[in-house]
Design a protein around this motif. Structure first.
Motif, PDB file in Angstrom:
ATOM      1  N   PHE A 115       0.841  -1.192   0.000  1.00 21.77           N
ATOM      2  CA  PHE A 115       0.000   0.000   0.000  1.00 21.77           C
ATOM      3  C   PHE A 115       0.876   1.243   0.000  1.00 21.77           C
ATOM      4  O   PHE A 115       1.824   1.354   0.786  1.00 21.77           O
ATOM      5  CB  PHE A 115      -0.926   0.043   1.214  1.00 21.77           C
ATOM      6  N   ILE A 116       0.543   2.180  -0.890  1.00 22.03           N
ATOM      7  CA  ILE A 116       1.225   3.469  -0.966  1.00 22.03           C
ATOM      8  C   ILE A 116       0.166   4.564  -0.881  1.00 22.03           C
ATOM      9  O   ILE A 116      -0.649   4.723  -1.799  1.00 22.03           O
ATOM     10  CB  ILE A 116       2.022   3.627  -2.275  1.00 22.03           C
ATOM     11  N   GLY A 117       0.154   5.301   0.211  1.00 24.99           N
ATOM     12  CA  GLY A 117      -0.776   6.408   0.314  1.00 24.99           C
ATOM     13  C   GLY A 117      -0.429   7.479  -0.707  1.00 24.99           C
ATOM     14  O   GLY A 117       0.747   7.730  -0.989  1.00 24.99           O
ATOM     15  N   GLY A 118      -1.435   8.106  -1.273  1.00 24.29           N
ATOM     16  CA  GLY A 118      -1.193   9.138  -2.281  1.00 24.29           C
ATOM     17  C   GLY A 118      -2.139  10.309  -2.138  1.00 24.29           C
ATOM     18  O   GLY A 118      -3.252  10.164  -1.623  1.00 24.29           O
ATOM     19  N   HIS A 119      -1.689  11.472  -2.568  1.00 21.81           N
ATOM     20  CA  HIS A 119      -2.547  12.665  -2.548  1.00 21.81           C
ATOM     21  C   HIS A 119      -2.031  13.688  -3.551  1.00 21.81           C
ATOM     22  O   HIS A 119      -1.055  14.385  -3.283  1.00 21.81           O
ATOM     23  CB  HIS A 119      -2.586  13.281  -1.157  1.00 21.81           C
ATOM     24  N   PRO A 120      -2.666  13.804  -4.718  1.00 20.62           N
ATOM     25  CA  PRO A 120      -2.278  14.849  -5.670  1.00 20.62           C
ATOM     26  C   PRO A 120      -2.812  16.202  -5.206  1.00 20.62           C
ATOM     27  O   PRO A 120      -4.002  16.338  -4.940  1.00 20.62           O
ATOM     28  CB  PRO A 120      -2.938  14.399  -6.974  1.00 20.62           C
ATOM     29  N   MET A 121      -1.920  17.184  -5.104  1.00 19.63           N
ATOM     30  CA  MET A 121      -2.305  18.503  -4.585  1.00 19.63           C
ATOM     31  C   MET A 121      -2.798  19.405  -5.716  1.00 19.63           C
ATOM     32  O   MET A 121      -2.212  20.442  -6.020  1.00 19.63           O
ATOM     33  CB  MET A 121      -1.130  19.139  -3.862  1.00 19.63           C
ATOM     34  N   ALA A 122      -3.853  18.977  -6.331  1.00 14.05           N
ATOM     35  CA  ALA A 122      -4.505  19.777  -7.368  1.00 14.05           C
ATOM     36  C   ALA A 122      -5.958  19.360  -7.396  1.00 14.05           C
ATOM     37  O   ALA A 122      -6.306  18.251  -6.987  1.00 14.05           O
ATOM     38  CB  ALA A 122      -3.853  19.562  -8.729  1.00 14.05           C
ATOM     39  N   GLY A 123      -6.793  20.226  -7.872  1.00 15.08           N
ATOM     40  CA  GLY A 123      -8.207  19.900  -7.916  1.00 15.08           C
ATOM     41  C   GLY A 123      -8.993  21.049  -8.503  1.00 15.08           C
ATOM     42  O   GLY A 123      -8.454  21.886  -9.229  1.00 15.08           O
ATOM     43  N   SER A 124     -10.261  21.095  -8.172  1.00 14.53           N
ATOM     44  CA  SER A 124     -11.134  22.123  -8.713  1.00 14.53           C
ATOM     45  C   SER A 124     -12.356  22.202  -7.810  1.00 14.53           C
ATOM     46  O   SER A 124     -12.667  21.262  -7.077  1.00 14.53           O
ATOM     47  CB  SER A 124     -11.555  21.767 -10.146  1.00 14.53           C
ATOM     48  N   HIS A 125     -13.035  23.355  -7.844  1.00 17.16           N
ATOM     49  CA  HIS A 125     -14.300  23.443  -7.137  1.00 17.16           C
ATOM     50  C   HIS A 125     -15.380  22.651  -7.871  1.00 17.16           C
ATOM     51  O   HIS A 125     -16.444  22.386  -7.314  1.00 17.16           O
ATOM     52  CB  HIS A 125     -14.731  24.911  -6.994  1.00 17.16           C
ATOM     53  N   LYS A 126     -15.087  22.245  -9.102  1.00 19.73           N
ATOM     54  CA  LYS A 126     -16.006  21.390  -9.858  1.00 19.73           C
ATOM     55  C   LYS A 126     -15.797  19.950  -9.425  1.00 19.73           C
ATOM     56  O   LYS A 126     -14.740  19.581  -8.920  1.00 19.73           O
ATOM     57  CB  LYS A 126     -15.756  21.540 -11.357  1.00 19.73           C
ATOM     58  N   SER A 127     -16.796  19.112  -9.635  1.00 21.69           N
ATOM     59  CA  SER A 127     -16.695  17.725  -9.215  1.00 21.69           C
ATOM     60  C   SER A 127     -17.339  16.822 -10.263  1.00 21.69           C
ATOM     61  O   SER A 127     -18.011  17.287 -11.179  1.00 21.69           O
ATOM     62  CB  SER A 127     -17.363  17.522  -7.851  1.00 21.69           C
ATOM     63  N   GLY A 128     -17.097  15.528 -10.112  1.00 20.53           N
ATOM     64  CA  GLY A 128     -17.711  14.558 -11.008  1.00 20.53           C
ATOM     65  C   GLY A 128     -16.849  14.212 -12.196  1.00 20.53           C
ATOM     66  O   GLY A 128     -15.861  14.885 -12.510  1.00 20.53           O
ATOM     67  N   VAL A 129     -17.226  13.133 -12.865  1.00 22.94           N
ATOM     68  CA  VAL A 129     -16.427  12.599 -13.966  1.00 22.94           C
ATOM     69  C   VAL A 129     -16.280  13.586 -15.115  1.00 22.94           C
ATOM     70  O   VAL A 129     -15.244  13.627 -15.783  1.00 22.94           O
ATOM     71  CB  VAL A 129     -17.045  11.266 -14.460  1.00 22.94           C
ATOM     72  N   THR A 130     -17.293  14.399 -15.368  1.00 24.42           N
ATOM     73  CA  THR A 130     -17.218  15.330 -16.494  1.00 24.42           C
ATOM     74  C   THR A 130     -16.218  16.458 -16.267  1.00 24.42           C
ATOM     75  O   THR A 130     -15.800  17.127 -17.200  1.00 24.42           O
ATOM     76  CB  THR A 130     -18.598  15.939 -16.795  1.00 24.42           C
ATOM     77  N   ALA A 131     -15.826  16.682 -14.994  1.00 23.96           N
ATOM     78  CA  ALA A 131     -14.845  17.730 -14.691  1.00 23.96           C
ATOM     79  C   ALA A 131     -13.414  17.237 -14.841  1.00 23.96           C
ATOM     80  O   ALA A 131     -12.481  18.033 -14.867  1.00 23.96           O
ATOM     81  CB  ALA A 131     -15.064  18.249 -13.270  1.00 23.96           C
TER      82      ALA A 131
END
Length: 360
Positions: A115-131
């Motif tokens: 097991f390797i914990g992961g966390h990409p420090m990027a994202g968006s206020h949008k959510s869901g597969v279409t984003a």
């Protein structure tokens, strides 16, 4: 043939899956997601090979990504520990907290599963597969928090995600949770609280909310994030968040007292310290990036003219942003380049009629 399994195809999961498919089109990607429209959409887009129910076909996977809210990831880790998995499989996650997740992952480690914990420090206020999009994480930091992984196994995961073009950081779970609580979790709480308080303040004055723009929108943009995800994050990282929230409240109380007693020096010091610290965020860092700012007119085709000129010159843009609040920079269009491309880009754009401001 490598097979990758995703549990969850929201913004993060779908973006990682697309990045994998772009770099490794031969990889088979399987996924499950509770939203009925998600799997058909991903299949239609061409980057998902098959949708499954829950952990169906998980035994075929060489890599397993858990990309649900944190509480669901914890539950899924316990479930995976009871399932027959492929020898040599690497299980990872993308949760915003790591101590609770690594504690739950101990059940996998007991079964000799990596097991390797992961966390990409990027994202968006949008959510869901279409984003989701394959370049969401480009040049972003990606935390790796290994539980029982060797350096070679960490390298395998990094090679799989080479198409994401991230900057890897290996840290402990405690270090990760302390960092993100301050720079991610606390700001989301502050943004949401400010939006809620402003809405209440203008309950009888709807014009106030309509006029909210500029600084207010910039500060509160992240308040539009997924409430389910953030509920899980706050509950999972509660002790750290509560300490930092208490510290933040103490700062507000100190300022409130200074205002009440008309202590001009204390108020000035409050803002001066903040300005100095905020200015350091723009200080040159080791990563070779360079910003150019243009005063872009509000005209049809203006943005296309700039990007088209750079494309004709064969210049790659690392990041592009339209600024709502420009602070001390007059340009409204911010273009970021590697230092190798910055001079060439400046020369190409100096021939335009736009005012050009450099920072690097």
């Amino acid at each position: 043939m490598t097979t990758v399994f995703f549990k969850g195809l929201g913004l993060i999961g779908s973006s990682l899956a697309q990045a994998i498919k772009v770099a490794h089109p031969e990889v088979t990607i399987l996924a499950s997601d509770p939203a009925p429209a998600t799997i058909p959409y991903a299949r239609q887009q061409g980057w998902l090979d098959a949708g499954v129910s829950e952990f169906e076909r998980v035994a075929e996977a060489d890599f397993i990504f858990l990309a649900s809210p944190v509480d669901q990831i914890v539950a899924d880790l316990k479930t995976l520990a009871t399932r027959p998995l492929k020898p040599g499989v690497i299980v990872t996650d993308v949760g915003s907290t790591k101590q609770a997740i690594l504690t739950a992952a101990a059940a996998l480690a007991d079964q000799k599963i990596t097991f390797i914990g992961g966390h990409p420090m990027a994202g968006s206020h949008k959510s869901g597969v279409t984003a989701g999009r394959p370049d969401l994480f480009e040049n972003a930091f990606y935390f790796q928090v290994p539980l029982n992984a060797t350096a070679a196994q960490q390298a395998r995961l990094q090679a799989l995600l080479v198409g994401a073009k991230v900057k890897w950081l290996t840290v402990t779970a405690a270090t990760h949770d302390a960092i993100v609580a301050q720079i991610s979790h606390l700001p989301h709480i502050i943004a949401a609280a400010l939006v809620n308080q402003t809405k209440e303040r203008f309950a009888d004055q709807p014009l106030g909310m309509r006029l909210a723009a500029g600084g207010f929108k910039s500060v509160t943009r992240i308040a539009a994030a997924d409430p389910t995800m953030w509920t899980a994050i706050l509950l999972a990282n509660a002790p750290v968040i509560r300490r930092q929230l208490a510290d933040y409240i103490s700062h507000l109380q100190t300022l409130d007292q200074a205002i009440a007693t008309q202590e001009a020096a204390a108020i000035h010091r409050f803002f001066a310290q903040a300005k100095h610290s905020r200015d350091q965020l723009n200080a040159p860092v080791k990563a070779p990036f360079y910003d150019l700012f243009l005063n872009l007119p509000d005209q049809v085709g203006a943005l296309a003219a700039v990007t088209g000129k750079l494309a004709t010159a064969g210049i790659s843009i690392t990041n592009i942003q339209l600024l709502e609040v420009r602070e001390d920079i007059n340009g409204i269009l911010q273009l970021t380049f590697s230092t190798a491309a910055a001079h060439q880009a400046a020369q190409a754009l100096l021939a335009t009629e736009y005012e050009l401001i450099e920072r690097g």
